[in-house]
Scaffold this motif. Structure first.
Motif, PDB file in Angstrom:
ATOM      1  N   VAL A 151       0.841  -1.196   0.000  1.00  0.00           N
ATOM      2  CA  VAL A 151       0.000   0.000   0.000  1.00  0.00           C
ATOM      3  C   VAL A 151       0.880   1.251   0.000  1.00  0.00           C
ATOM      4  O   VAL A 151       0.639   2.193  -0.750  1.00  0.00           O
ATOM      5  CB  VAL A 151      -0.963   0.009   1.209  1.00  0.00           C
ATOM      6  CG1 VAL A 151      -1.694   1.335   1.328  1.00  0.00           C
ATOM      7  CG2 VAL A 151      -1.959  -1.145   1.110  1.00  0.00           C
ATOM      8  N   LEU A 152       1.936   1.241   0.808  1.00  0.00           N
ATOM      9  CA  LEU A 152       2.791   2.419   0.953  1.00  0.00           C
ATOM     10  C   LEU A 152       3.905   2.508  -0.090  1.00  0.00           C
ATOM     11  O   LEU A 152       4.378   3.599  -0.399  1.00  0.00           O
ATOM     12  CB  LEU A 152       3.394   2.458   2.359  1.00  0.00           C
ATOM     13  CG  LEU A 152       2.379   2.576   3.495  1.00  0.00           C
ATOM     14  CD1 LEU A 152       3.090   2.526   4.845  1.00  0.00           C
ATOM     15  CD2 LEU A 152       1.556   3.847   3.368  1.00  0.00           C
ATOM     16  N   ASP A 170      -8.589   2.711  -3.747  1.00  0.00           N
ATOM     17  CA  ASP A 170      -7.436   3.437  -3.233  1.00  0.00           C
ATOM     18  C   ASP A 170      -7.203   2.925  -1.813  1.00  0.00           C
ATOM     19  O   ASP A 170      -7.810   3.400  -0.860  1.00  0.00           O
ATOM     20  CB  ASP A 170      -7.688   4.943  -3.231  1.00  0.00           C
ATOM     21  CG  ASP A 170      -6.510   5.739  -2.693  1.00  0.00           C
ATOM     22  OD1 ASP A 170      -5.512   5.125  -2.235  1.00  0.00           O
ATOM     23  OD2 ASP A 170      -6.587   6.980  -2.717  1.00  0.00           O
ATOM     24  N   SER A 225      -5.065   3.318   0.338  1.00  0.00           N
ATOM     25  CA  SER A 225      -4.636   4.237   1.384  1.00  0.00           C
ATOM     26  C   SER A 225      -5.845   4.814   2.135  1.00  0.00           C
ATOM     27  O   SER A 225      -5.706   5.344   3.233  1.00  0.00           O
ATOM     28  CB  SER A 225      -3.774   5.362   0.812  1.00  0.00           C
ATOM     29  OG  SER A 225      -4.521   6.144  -0.100  1.00  0.00           O
ATOM     30  N   ASN A 226      -7.032   4.668   1.557  1.00  0.00           N
ATOM     31  CA  ASN A 226      -8.272   5.095   2.216  1.00  0.00           C
ATOM     32  C   ASN A 226      -9.007   3.935   2.884  1.00  0.00           C
ATOM     33  O   ASN A 226     -10.049   4.136   3.500  1.00  0.00           O
ATOM     34  CB  ASN A 226      -9.216   5.751   1.206  1.00  0.00           C
ATOM     35  CG  ASN A 226      -8.670   7.055   0.694  1.00  0.00           C
ATOM     36  OD1 ASN A 226      -8.032   7.809   1.422  1.00  0.00           O
ATOM     37  ND2 ASN A 226      -8.896   7.326  -0.579  1.00  0.00           N
TER      38      ASN A 226
END
Length: 175
Positions: A98-99, A147, A149-150
């Motif tokens: 994810v990062l 997404d 990150s959400n």
């Protein structure tokens, strides 16, 4: 001022492809499974010792190990004999991608799971690294959050895990 999170570098020497990228360790000798922590990482990340290029490997190692530090806020960090070890490693490996999405280092660990079809019936018998794709499945398919990150589903499972002490029960509750 000393409030920064500590990351130490150590020379691991020549490794056997991903043998040890780094680790998260407790600062509290009286309670080594809980509390504040620090990270120790290889100081060189030599190109021939890792699956991916050096900078990406450093970034994903920080992401993975720092997520172990975050896990301490939810649950006493597991030991090698913890039945939920797979969950700690699965979610830390998931957050790597994810990062640091362009690295995809976690794909090198998938073979262990997919080469052993009998593991598909018992998620807790995996090493966790090999099932990071399950974290993506939970985020994108179950939660329908493209997404990631959400995404909040992994956090929700961790929050429930903090009170139940069982990763499987927490997954069932959140799902």
């Amino acid at each position: 001022d000393g409030s920064e999170y500590d990351i130490y570098l150590q020379d691991y020497g020549n490794l056997n492809y991903g043998e040890n990228f780094g680790y998260c360790n407790s600062e509290n000798n009286n309670d080594p499974l809980n509390g504040s922590s620090y990270i120790v990482m290889d100081n060189e990340f030599e190109a021939n010792d890792y699956y991916t290029e050096e900078l990406g490997t450093i970034q994903l190692t920080v992401a993975h190990e720092f997520f172990h530090a975050i896990q301490r806020a939810y649950e006493n960090i597991c030991s090698g004999s913890d039945p939920d070890l797979w969950f700690y490693e699965m979610t830390s490996t998931w957050i790597e991608d994810v990062l640091v999405p362009d690295t995809n280092d976690y794909l090198f660990w998938e073979d262990e799971f997919f080469d052993s079809p009998n593991q598909t019936t018992n998620i807790s018998s995996t090493d966790g690294y090999s099932i990071a794709l399950f974290g993506h499945y939970l985020s994108t398919i179950v939660e329908e959050e493209w997404d990631e990150s959400n995404s909040t589903i992994i956090k929700e499972i961790w929050e429930d895990f903090a009170s139940t002490g069982s990763a499987i029960n927490s997954m069932e509750q959140v799902l």
